[in-house]
Design a protein around this motif. Sequence first.
Motif, PDB file in Angstrom:
ATOM      1  N   THR A 101       6.405 -21.966 -40.474  1.00  0.00           N
ATOM      2  CA  THR A 101       7.168 -22.447 -39.322  1.00  0.00           C
ATOM      3  C   THR A 101       8.327 -23.319 -39.791  1.00  0.00           C
ATOM      4  OG1 THR A 101       5.914 -24.500 -39.048  1.00  0.00           O
ATOM      5  CG2 THR A 101       5.028 -22.531 -37.957  1.00  0.00           C
ATOM      6  N   PRO A 102       9.334 -23.499 -38.938  1.00  0.00           N
ATOM      7  CA  PRO A 102      10.403 -24.440 -39.290  1.00  0.00           C
ATOM      8  C   PRO A 102       9.890 -25.845 -39.566  1.00  0.00           C
ATOM      9  CG  PRO A 102      11.029 -23.130 -37.378  1.00  0.00           C
ATOM     10  CD  PRO A 102       9.577 -22.836 -37.649  1.00  0.00           C
ATOM     11  N   GLU A 103       8.834 -26.237 -38.899  1.00  0.00           N
ATOM     12  CA  GLU A 103       8.289 -27.578 -39.089  1.00  0.00           C
ATOM     13  C   GLU A 103       7.770 -27.769 -40.514  1.00  0.00           C
ATOM     14  OE1 GLU A 103       7.281 -31.392 -38.832  1.00  0.00           O
ATOM     15  OE2 GLU A 103       8.504 -30.284 -37.375  1.00  0.00           O
ATOM     16  N   ASP A 104       7.286 -26.705 -41.137  1.00  0.00           N
ATOM     17  CA  ASP A 104       6.872 -26.810 -42.541  1.00  0.00           C
ATOM     18  C   ASP A 104       8.048 -27.249 -43.405  1.00  0.00           C
ATOM     19  OD1 ASP A 104       4.334 -25.917 -41.877  1.00  0.00           O
ATOM     20  OD2 ASP A 104       4.762 -23.829 -42.386  1.00  0.00           O
ATOM     21  N   VAL A 105       9.199 -26.645 -43.162  1.00  0.00           N
ATOM     22  CA  VAL A 105      10.404 -26.995 -43.912  1.00  0.00           C
ATOM     23  C   VAL A 105      10.835 -28.420 -43.600  1.00  0.00           C
ATOM     24  CG1 VAL A 105      12.832 -26.428 -44.322  1.00  0.00           C
ATOM     25  CG2 VAL A 105      11.166 -24.592 -43.977  1.00  0.00           C
ATOM     26  N   LEU A 106      10.844 -28.763 -42.323  1.00  0.00           N
ATOM     27  CA  LEU A 106      11.331 -30.073 -41.909  1.00  0.00           C
ATOM     28  C   LEU A 106      10.432 -31.194 -42.409  1.00  0.00           C
ATOM     29  CD1 LEU A 106      12.458 -29.199 -38.281  1.00  0.00           C
ATOM     30  CD2 LEU A 106      13.890 -29.526 -40.303  1.00  0.00           C
ATOM     31  N   ARG A 107       9.125 -30.935 -42.457  1.00  0.00           N
ATOM     32  CA  ARG A 107       8.219 -31.963 -42.984  1.00  0.00           C
ATOM     33  C   ARG A 107       8.506 -32.217 -44.455  1.00  0.00           C
ATOM     34  NH1 ARG A 107       1.786 -31.467 -44.120  1.00  0.00           N
ATOM     35  NH2 ARG A 107       1.461 -33.627 -44.812  1.00  0.00           N
ATOM     36  N   CYS A 108       8.696 -31.136 -45.212  1.00  0.00           N
ATOM     37  CA  CYS A 108       9.026 -31.291 -46.626  1.00  0.00           C
ATOM     38  C   CYS A 108      10.375 -31.976 -46.791  1.00  0.00           C
ATOM     39  CB  CYS A 108       9.030 -29.915 -47.296  1.00  0.00           C
ATOM     40  SG  CYS A 108       9.241 -29.961 -49.090  1.00  0.00           S
ATOM     41  N   ALA A 113      13.929 -36.478 -48.328  1.00  0.00           N
ATOM     42  CA  ALA A 113      14.959 -37.434 -47.929  1.00  0.00           C
ATOM     43  C   ALA A 113      14.510 -38.870 -48.185  1.00  0.00           C
ATOM     44  CB  ALA A 113      15.300 -37.242 -46.451  1.00  0.00           C
ATOM     45  N   SER A 114      13.235 -39.149 -47.917  1.00  0.00           N
ATOM     46  CA  SER A 114      12.707 -40.488 -48.156  1.00  0.00           C
ATOM     47  C   SER A 114      12.752 -40.831 -49.644  1.00  0.00           C
ATOM     48  CB  SER A 114      11.269 -40.573 -47.636  1.00  0.00           C
ATOM     49  OG  SER A 114      10.691 -41.824 -47.947  1.00  0.00           O
ATOM     50  N   LEU A 115      12.404 -39.858 -50.488  1.00  0.00           N
ATOM     51  CA  LEU A 115      12.427 -40.096 -51.935  1.00  0.00           C
ATOM     52  C   LEU A 115      13.861 -40.258 -52.446  1.00  0.00           C
ATOM     53  CD1 LEU A 115       9.664 -37.552 -52.937  1.00  0.00           C
ATOM     54  CD2 LEU A 115       9.562 -40.032 -53.309  1.00  0.00           C
ATOM     55  N   GLU A 116      14.793 -39.500 -51.897  1.00  0.00           N
ATOM     56  CA  GLU A 116      16.199 -39.667 -52.282  1.00  0.00           C
ATOM     57  C   GLU A 116      16.670 -41.085 -51.982  1.00  0.00           C
ATOM     58  OE1 GLU A 116      17.992 -35.125 -51.737  1.00  0.00           O
ATOM     59  OE2 GLU A 116      18.077 -36.549 -50.072  1.00  0.00           O
ATOM     60  N   THR A 117      16.315 -41.587 -50.822  1.00  0.00           N
ATOM     61  CA  THR A 117      16.713 -42.941 -50.440  1.00  0.00           C
ATOM     62  C   THR A 117      16.082 -43.982 -51.360  1.00  0.00           C
ATOM     63  OG1 THR A 117      16.959 -42.281 -48.117  1.00  0.00           O
ATOM     64  CG2 THR A 117      16.683 -44.638 -48.581  1.00  0.00           C
ATOM     65  N   GLN A 118      14.789 -43.818 -51.624  1.00  0.00           N
ATOM     66  CA  GLN A 118      14.079 -44.785 -52.468  1.00  0.00           C
ATOM     67  C   GLN A 118      14.652 -44.856 -53.881  1.00  0.00           C
ATOM     68  OE1 GLN A 118       9.768 -44.206 -52.456  1.00  0.00           O
ATOM     69  NE2 GLN A 118       9.900 -43.373 -50.378  1.00  0.00           N
ATOM     70  N   HIS A 119      15.134 -43.729 -54.381  1.00  0.00           N
ATOM     71  CA  HIS A 119      15.538 -43.669 -55.792  1.00  0.00           C
ATOM     72  C   HIS A 119      17.053 -43.571 -55.981  1.00  0.00           C
ATOM     73  CE1 HIS A 119      11.413 -43.359 -57.348  1.00  0.00           C
ATOM     74  NE2 HIS A 119      11.160 -42.703 -56.240  1.00  0.00           N
ATOM     75  N   GLY A 120      17.793 -43.854 -54.924  1.00  0.00           N
ATOM     76  CA  GLY A 120      19.243 -43.940 -55.043  1.00  0.00           C
ATOM     77  C   GLY A 120      19.949 -42.624 -55.280  1.00  0.00           C
ATOM     78  N   SER A 149      19.743 -27.515 -43.693  1.00  0.00           N
ATOM     79  CA  SER A 149      20.946 -27.254 -44.495  1.00  0.00           C
ATOM     80  C   SER A 149      20.646 -27.339 -45.991  1.00  0.00           C
ATOM     81  CB  SER A 149      22.043 -28.255 -44.134  1.00  0.00           C
ATOM     82  OG  SER A 149      21.604 -29.590 -44.393  1.00  0.00           O
ATOM     83  N   ARG A 150      19.474 -27.837 -46.366  1.00  0.00           N
ATOM     84  CA  ARG A 150      19.093 -27.891 -47.778  1.00  0.00           C
ATOM     85  C   ARG A 150      18.711 -26.515 -48.331  1.00  0.00           C
ATOM     86  NH1 ARG A 150      17.576 -33.187 -49.675  1.00  0.00           N
ATOM     87  NH2 ARG A 150      17.519 -34.720 -47.986  1.00  0.00           N
ATOM     88  N   LEU A 151      18.333 -25.601 -47.460  1.00  0.00           N
ATOM     89  CA  LEU A 151      17.838 -24.309 -47.915  1.00  0.00           C
ATOM     90  C   LEU A 151      18.949 -23.488 -48.561  1.00  0.00           C
ATOM     91  CD1 LEU A 151      15.489 -23.216 -44.984  1.00  0.00           C
ATOM     92  CD2 LEU A 151      14.804 -23.784 -47.319  1.00  0.00           C
TER      93      LEU A 151
END
Length: 304
Positions: A101-108, A113-120, A149-151
């Motif tokens: 489902t699209p939600e599988d993608v969005l959850r990942c 995104a959270s890890l990108e923010t945490q690690h600059g 848009s990441r896909l």
Amino acid sequence: MKVRKNRLRRTMLFIPGNDPGMLRDCGIYGADSIMLDLEDSVSLTEKDVARFLVRGALQTMDYGETEVLVRINALEDGGLEDLRAVVPLGKALIRLPKTETPEDVLRCEREIASLETQHGLEPGSTGMMAAIESAKGILNAYEIAVSSSRLVGIALGAEDYVTDLKTTRSLEGTELFFGRSMVLHAARAAGIAAIDCVYSNVDDEDGLVRQAKLIHTLGFDGKSVIHPRQIEPIHRVFTPTQKDIDKAVAVIRALQEARQKGSGVISLNGKMVDRPIVLRAVHQLEQAQAAGVWQNPGLELPEL
């Protein structure tokens, strides 16, 4: 790492994440993409070891221009730990398995995104690919393809898919035709790559080539592979021949000549050349140039 949606993806070589030798050498085999696998090719008892080895490979190995992906486990089955190990390095795209489902993608995507923010890291810099491996996923292929848009692409995973259909794989691939068509149309509608499934008999080059020709005719960008010797035969199928190149160059020259004359009519060898033919010619030359079999800086490809 810069996410590139448009690039050669004729072959995507699976590399077991718990194999140090393959992790070291996989960049020299010539695949367009390599996928360091933390999922199905790694046993449950080896998951932590594989995660450690893949992280180490990303930190220390130079894979050059080869595209690098990491196939994580399902998020509820170790995928979160996989993301925490590899995303902060900013060295690989993430391939999400068994997407339904699209939600599988969005959850990942939210976790990334959270890890990108945490690690600059630059927001959105970590690309993704979704593997579709079930009847439900196939029926949701378009919604999955446009969900983020990441896909950079979607891929067909055949073994789980045919098992879900309650059938088995055949040499003809009849059971895969609908799934392949759905994945391809979803990818094209979304403007991303379509990657076909593996051909598991590494000793059957003739069968591999037949299947590669089939999916190339359908319109796929490339195929997943499980052995280095499968790379060259697939590249032969997906790389434009000299005849293809000469024909495409003639079409572009005819277009240029018509434009110089101020004519809206393009003719080649007494036949009309319409826009789809020009688009195909441009695509052929872009593919040939990316594959290193054609270089002609004197011929400017038109923007269409």
